[in-house]
Write an enzyme that holds these catalytic residues in place. Structure first.
Site, PDB file in Angstrom:
ATOM      1  N   LEU A   1       0.823  -1.211   0.000  1.00 28.01           N
ATOM      2  CA  LEU A   1       0.000   0.000   0.000  1.00 28.01           C
ATOM      3  C   LEU A   1       0.852   1.253   0.000  1.00 28.01           C
ATOM      4  O   LEU A   1       0.577   2.225   0.707  1.00 28.01           O
ATOM      5  CB  LEU A   1      -0.944  -0.020   1.210  1.00 28.01           C
ATOM      6  N   GLY A   2       1.921   1.221  -0.809  1.00 29.97           N
ATOM      7  CA  GLY A   2       2.665   2.441  -1.079  1.00 29.97           C
ATOM      8  C   GLY A   2       1.822   3.334  -1.964  1.00 29.97           C
ATOM      9  O   GLY A   2       0.627   3.095  -2.152  1.00 29.97           O
TER      10      GLY A   2
ATOM     11  N   GLY B   1       2.129   5.870 -12.572  1.00 29.38           N
ATOM     12  CA  GLY B   1       2.739   6.570 -11.459  1.00 29.38           C
ATOM     13  C   GLY B   1       1.726   7.194 -10.522  1.00 29.38           C
ATOM     14  O   GLY B   1       0.613   6.694 -10.336  1.00 29.38           O
TER      15      GLY B   1
ATOM     16  N   LYS C   1       6.344  -4.200 -20.583  1.00 29.93           N
ATOM     17  CA  LYS C   1       6.596  -3.056 -19.701  1.00 29.93           C
ATOM     18  C   LYS C   1       8.094  -2.759 -19.598  1.00 29.93           C
ATOM     19  O   LYS C   1       8.511  -1.593 -19.480  1.00 29.93           O
ATOM     20  CB  LYS C   1       6.020  -3.341 -18.311  1.00 29.93           C
TER      21      LYS C   1
ATOM     22  N   GLU D   1      11.209   4.859 -22.388  1.00 32.37           N
ATOM     23  CA  GLU D   1      11.067   6.013 -21.491  1.00 32.37           C
ATOM     24  C   GLU D   1      12.434   6.611 -21.150  1.00 32.37           C
ATOM     25  O   GLU D   1      12.594   7.837 -21.118  1.00 32.37           O
ATOM     26  CB  GLU D   1      10.344   5.550 -20.226  1.00 32.37           C
TER      27      GLU D   1
ATOM     28  N   GLY E   1       0.142   1.240  -4.922  1.00 28.12           N
ATOM     29  CA  GLY E   1      -0.835   0.270  -4.448  1.00 28.12           C
ATOM     30  C   GLY E   1      -2.032   0.917  -3.782  1.00 28.12           C
ATOM     31  O   GLY E   1      -3.183   0.525  -4.015  1.00 28.12           O
TER      32      GLY E   1
ATOM     33  N   ASN F   1       9.723   0.864 -20.507  1.00 25.99           N
ATOM     34  CA  ASN F   1      10.570   1.677 -19.647  1.00 25.99           C
ATOM     35  C   ASN F   1      11.909   1.989 -20.301  1.00 25.99           C
ATOM     36  O   ASN F   1      12.486   3.054 -20.064  1.00 25.99           O
ATOM     37  CB  ASN F   1      10.776   0.973 -18.314  1.00 25.99           C
TER      38      ASN F   1
END
Length: 333
Positions: free
Chosen positions: A40-41, A155, A205, A212, A44, A209
């Site tokens: 749960l950062g 993000g 992904k 990116e 999350g 990145n």
């Protein structure tokens, strides 16, 4: 203040207001699901909140009590252990992990496999190496548990704007989770997709990145050239604002760059140290394995590594060699 009259502070207030409302494309009478969220950062917790706004019943677990308390304030339930998390979910269970890649992800999967049953699903939404995901999928398959690897981009803006998701795994498992993906995405039919078998989501992904890295490096170098042309005293924020509309180089990264320049035109207080979370390295390694030339992505990765060497021995050697062969002066520290 930007020319549209909206200050960065006002823009942030607007985004917070948007985040407090359900995603506009959702029909709250559509299929809802029960799901566990581990980790749960910021990512999350925001994903759990967006899902709750979409009508889903979310139970979150994080070792930190304050993280659990925070999601309860945003419409989710919480559990103080993996056992409690599994017990609060009806079968077949779905548990989404947003934890650091590597040993923590592997350890979490191992613990879940002790507690889950055939027909349950584990989703890894972090930035795991696709080779690790292939191994995790094999372990899950041996126990009749589905494993879905979801490369997730968006993000801290994902709560308000939605997440881009590249999903790998068995078709049946992905289709069963369609209501979850449709809620998290920017629109029900946009920004997400089932890209292939297990491992394909994180592979896609990884390359995302890598690209990116290259885009960020190009913007950084271009604006550095503009900044060094002191004869013109260019307003870099104004240039960024011009390019944001109609230009072939417009992008969300440019939007963010413009916002950063509005807040801090001189980049004061920011050390020239650029971290990397691994995906760029994996992309370069994969390019080498496949004999695919990727000079831009590779160069951008090398530049990140160079930025961390505040006492660059190689640069000192270059200066010394120039002095040796040409008598060029050495700048003393």
């Amino acid at each position: 203040m930007p020319e549209d009259g909206c200050s960065p502070a006002a823009s942030r207030d607007f985004q917070r207001a948007r985040a407090a409302r359900p995603p506009p494309h959702l029909n709250l009478e559509s299929t809802t699901m029960d799901m566990g969220m581990i980790g749960l950062g910021r990512m999350g917790a925001n994903m759990a909140q967006r899902l709750a706004q979409g009508g889903h019943r979310i139970v979150g677990f994080d070792p930190k009590a304050e993280a659990r308390n925070a999601i309860e304030a945003n419409g989710c339930a919480s559990a103080d252990s993996l056992d409690a998390l599994v017990a609060k979910l009806p079968a077949p269970r779905t548990i989404w992990m947003m934890v650091p890649a590597g040993s923590i992800t592997k350890g979490t999967v191992d613990e879940l496999l002790k507690r889950l049953a055939a027909g349950d699903t584990i989703v890894d939404g972090g930035n795991s190496n696709y080779k690790d995901s292939l191994a995790q999928a094999e372990l899950c398959q041996a126990k009749g548990i589905y494993f879905v690897d979801c490369g997730t981009s968006g993000g801290v803006w994902g709560l308000a704007e939605g997440y881009s998701m590249m999903i790998g795994g068995e078709t049946d498992a992905v289709e069963r989770l369609r209501p979850i993906f449709e809620t998290l995405a920017p629109a029900k039919d946009k920004g997400w997709g089932h890209v292939g078998v297990s491992g394909a989501g994180h592979y896609t992904k990884m390359v995302h990145n890598g690209i990116e890295y290259g885009l960020m490096q190009a913007y950084a170098e271009g604006f550095s050239i503009l900044e060094h042309k002191t004869d013109f005293n260019l307003d870099l924020h104004k240039v960024a604002e011009i390019w944001r509309t109609g230009s072939v180089v417009r992008s969300w990264l440019l939007d963010l760059l413009s916002d950063a320049l509005a807040k801090n035109p001189e980049m004061a207080g920011i050390a020239p140290f650029v971290a990397d979370s691994g995906e760029g390295r994996w992309t370069v390694s994969e390019a080498i394995d496949l004999n695919v030339p990727a000079p831009v992505i590779t160069a951008s990765l090398i530049e990140r590594l160079r930025s961390r060497d505040t006492e660059s021995f190689s640069s000192k050697l270059l200066s010394a060699m120039r002095n040796e062969f040409g008598g060029h002066p050495i700048t003393k520290q």
